[in-house]
Scaffold this motif. Structure first.
Motif, short mmCIF file in Angstrom:
data_model
loop_
_atom_site.label_atom_id
_atom_site.label_comp_id
_atom_site.label_asym_id
_atom_site.label_seq_id
_atom_site.Cartn_x
_atom_site.Cartn_y
_atom_site.Cartn_z
N PHE A 50 -1.10 1.20 -5.46
CA PHE A 50 -0.74 1.03 -4.10
C PHE A 50 -1.84 0.02 -3.36
CE2 PHE A 50 -2.32 2.06 0.29
CZ PHE A 50 -1.05 2.01 1.25
N ILE A 51 -2.98 -0.01 -3.98
CA ILE A 51 -4.00 -0.85 -3.47
C ILE A 51 -3.56 -2.32 -3.76
CG2 ILE A 51 -6.49 -1.67 -3.69
CD1 ILE A 51 -7.35 1.27 -3.84
N VAL A 52 -3.32 -2.42 -5.08
CA VAL A 52 -2.59 -3.93 -5.75
C VAL A 52 -1.87 -4.33 -4.76
CG1 VAL A 52 -1.45 -4.87 -7.50
CG2 VAL A 52 -3.57 -3.62 -7.90
N PHE A 53 -0.58 -3.68 -4.40
CA PHE A 53 0.44 -4.07 -3.57
C PHE A 53 0.18 -4.37 -2.29
CE2 PHE A 53 2.61 -2.95 -7.59
CZ PHE A 53 3.06 -4.10 -7.98
N ASP A 54 -0.72 -3.26 -1.55
CA ASP A 54 -1.18 -3.54 -0.38
C ASP A 54 -1.96 -4.90 -0.26
OD1 ASP A 54 -1.25 -2.51 2.23
OD2 ASP A 54 -3.44 -1.73 1.91
N VAL A 55 -2.62 -5.11 -1.09
CA VAL A 55 -3.53 -6.50 -1.09
C VAL A 55 -2.58 -7.65 -1.08
CG1 VAL A 55 -4.97 -8.06 -2.49
CG2 VAL A 55 -5.70 -5.57 -2.00
N GLU A 56 -1.49 -7.56 -1.61
CA GLU A 56 -0.22 -8.59 -1.71
C GLU A 56 0.19 -8.75 -0.32
OE1 GLU A 56 4.01 -9.31 -3.29
OE2 GLU A 56 3.37 -7.43 -3.46
N ALA A 57 0.23 -7.51 0.27
CA ALA A 57 0.82 -7.79 1.66
C ALA A 57 -0.28 -8.31 2.74
CB ALA A 57 1.22 -6.47 2.38
N VAL A 58 -1.39 -8.31 2.15
CA VAL A 58 -2.36 -8.83 3.32
C VAL A 58 -2.64 -10.46 2.89
CG1 VAL A 58 -5.09 -8.91 3.29
CG2 VAL A 58 -4.01 -6.81 3.25
N PHE A 59 -2.20 -10.84 1.58
CA PHE A 59 -2.14 -12.22 1.47
C PHE A 59 -1.06 -13.04 1.94
CE2 PHE A 59 -5.47 -11.41 -1.95
CZ PHE A 59 -6.61 -11.94 -1.41
#
Length: 125
Positions: free
Chosen positions: A73-82
């Motif tokens: 979840f954190i990995v793909f959440d960071v993707e959304a932030v970028f």
């Protein structure tokens, strides 16, 4: 004081605000401890978990899959932030920005395929 003579003079307002915030935090904690209710009882000391009785010990072991799902979840959440700032500046970045985001997204897709093949997304094994 002239800011050109003393380079730290421009930081004085920031220091005052930080000092006031620290003092206010200490005052609030002190007032809460002095004015708050103090009538401990056995019922108030028991663990409370969303209105339910506690079941089992507090030091219970969890399966690794809970942590794997949290990390994914954190990995793909960071993707959304970028992804958001890139979308806002898409026209200014041009083709270079487009290719950069394709490489970034491709890396994430490869990672997603890898974890999918490893079975990390399957809840029951």
């Amino acid at each position: 004081m002239d800011p050109t003579t003393n380079p730290l003079a421009s930081y004085l307002p920031l220091a005052v605000v930080l000092l006031l915030a620290g003092v206010l935090a200490l005052v609030i904690v002190q007032l809460a401890s002095m004015l708050g209710p103090r009538r401990p009882s056995s019922i108030k000391s028991t663990a409370f978990e969303a209105g339910s009785e506690s079941s089992g010990p507090a030091r219970q072991r969890f399966a690794v899959k809970f942590y794997v799902v949290a990390l994914l979840f954190i990995v793909f959440d960071v993707e959304a932030v970028f992804l958001y700032p890139w979308a806002v500046n898409f026209q200014a970045l041009g083709w270079f920005g487009y290719v950069e985001m394709l490489v970034f997204a491709a890396t994430l897709v490869v990672g997603l395929i890898y974890i999918w093949k490893k079975g990390a997304l399957e809840w029951e094994h």
